[in-house]
Design a protein around this motif. Structure first.
Motif, short mmCIF file in Angstrom:
data_model
loop_
_atom_site.label_atom_id
_atom_site.label_comp_id
_atom_site.label_asym_id
_atom_site.label_seq_id
_atom_site.Cartn_x
_atom_site.Cartn_y
_atom_site.Cartn_z
N GLN A 25 131.98 59.87 11.72
CA GLN A 25 131.52 58.57 11.13
C GLN A 25 132.35 57.18 11.58
O GLN A 25 131.87 56.28 11.61
CB GLN A 25 131.73 58.80 9.56
CG GLN A 25 131.07 57.47 8.84
CD GLN A 25 131.19 57.64 7.20
OE1 GLN A 25 131.10 58.74 6.80
NE2 GLN A 25 131.51 56.53 6.64
N MET A 26 133.75 57.54 11.76
CA MET A 26 134.59 56.39 12.00
C MET A 26 134.17 56.09 13.45
O MET A 26 134.22 54.94 13.77
CB MET A 26 136.11 56.93 11.63
CG MET A 26 136.25 56.98 10.27
SD MET A 26 138.02 57.57 10.02
CE MET A 26 138.93 56.63 10.78
N MET A 27 134.05 56.91 14.10
CA MET A 27 133.72 56.78 15.72
C MET A 27 132.52 55.79 15.69
O MET A 27 132.34 54.75 16.63
CB MET A 27 133.59 57.89 16.35
CG MET A 27 135.14 58.58 16.72
SD MET A 27 134.92 60.28 17.17
CE MET A 27 134.83 59.72 19.09
N TYR A 28 131.37 56.35 14.93
CA TYR A 28 130.04 55.52 15.04
C TYR A 28 130.51 54.18 14.34
O TYR A 28 130.00 53.03 14.85
CB TYR A 28 129.14 55.95 14.14
CG TYR A 28 128.50 57.45 14.67
CD1 TYR A 28 128.30 57.73 16.24
CD2 TYR A 28 127.54 58.33 13.94
CE1 TYR A 28 127.84 58.81 16.56
CE2 TYR A 28 126.98 59.30 14.62
CZ TYR A 28 127.18 59.49 15.73
OH TYR A 28 126.72 60.62 16.24
N GLU A 29 131.10 53.96 13.49
CA GLU A 29 131.40 52.51 12.85
C GLU A 29 132.36 51.69 13.83
O GLU A 29 132.10 50.52 13.83
CB GLU A 29 132.22 52.85 11.52
CG GLU A 29 131.19 53.35 10.31
CD GLU A 29 131.99 53.82 9.31
OE1 GLU A 29 133.39 53.89 9.38
OE2 GLU A 29 131.48 53.94 8.21
N GLY A 30 133.42 52.27 14.43
CA GLY A 30 134.04 51.96 15.63
C GLY A 30 133.12 51.22 16.59
O GLY A 30 133.27 50.05 17.17
N ALA A 115 121.83 58.62 9.66
CA ALA A 115 121.60 59.89 9.55
C ALA A 115 122.80 60.72 9.44
O ALA A 115 122.72 61.92 8.56
CB ALA A 115 121.01 60.32 11.00
N TRP A 116 123.95 60.45 10.08
CA TRP A 116 125.07 61.21 9.85
C TRP A 116 125.59 61.20 8.45
O TRP A 116 125.89 62.42 7.78
CB TRP A 116 126.51 60.80 10.77
CG TRP A 116 127.26 61.46 10.95
CD1 TRP A 116 128.54 61.15 10.18
CD2 TRP A 116 127.65 62.77 11.39
NE1 TRP A 116 129.69 62.35 10.26
CE2 TRP A 116 128.89 63.32 11.11
CE3 TRP A 116 126.65 63.61 12.19
CZ2 TRP A 116 129.72 64.43 11.62
CZ3 TRP A 116 127.28 64.59 12.60
CH2 TRP A 116 128.55 65.26 12.25
N THR A 120 125.91 64.57 6.04
CA THR A 120 127.23 65.18 5.45
C THR A 120 127.31 64.89 4.09
O THR A 120 127.89 65.83 3.51
CB THR A 120 128.25 64.24 6.28
OG1 THR A 120 128.34 62.78 6.11
CG2 THR A 120 128.43 64.53 7.80
N ASP A 121 126.48 64.11 3.42
CA ASP A 121 126.31 63.99 2.41
C ASP A 121 125.78 65.23 1.34
O ASP A 121 126.27 65.81 0.45
CB ASP A 121 125.66 62.61 1.65
CG ASP A 121 126.63 61.23 1.68
OD1 ASP A 121 128.03 61.61 1.95
OD2 ASP A 121 126.25 60.26 1.73
#
Length: 126
Positions: A25-30, A115-116, A120-121
């Motif tokens: 998730q952090m990589m996508y946000e980055g 989607a991720w 994950t939720d």
């Protein structure tokens, strides 16, 4: 190599990350943040910063490709192709100063991020 650099940077900056799911998730946000900065640099005609931010996005996407687990089925092969195409778009954006290519990449990663988060939720609720 960019890919290891991206992973190590995220790992070092986020020691408290407890799960690989959060790291993705952090990589996508980055990628989304870096693309926003690259687009701003194109608008400002700042070639050096544009290249820097696009390279940051490329490094993260390359790491996403490197960490794919092909034992998980067709989804890994699909994501590999999708990520590779996004790298190509970013190269074109860099060469031609084309912010629409950056927008296209950002739209893809916004969709992947949504989607991720949703998957994950759901997995965490089970």
């Amino acid at each position: 190599m960019y890919s290891n650099l991206a992973y190590n940077t995220y790992a070092q900056n986020n020691i408290g990350v407890e799960s690989p799911e959060k790291l993705i998730q952090m990589m996508y946000e980055g990628i989304l943040r870096f693309n926003m900065q690259a687009k701003r640099s194109i608008i400002d005609h700042d070639i050096e910063k544009k290249t820097y931010w696009i390279n940051r996005s490329n490094a993260v996407i390359s790491e996403l490709i490197n960490i794919l687990d092909y034992n998980q089925g067709d989804i890994s092969h699909y994501l590999s192709g999708l990520y590779t195409y996004q790298l190509r778009l970013l190269v074109e954006a860099n060469i031609y100063n084309d912010s629409t290519k950056i927008d296209e990449v950002s739209q893809v990663f916004k969709g992947l991020l949504d989607a991720w988060k949703e998957s994950t939720d759901v997995a965490n609720q089970l």
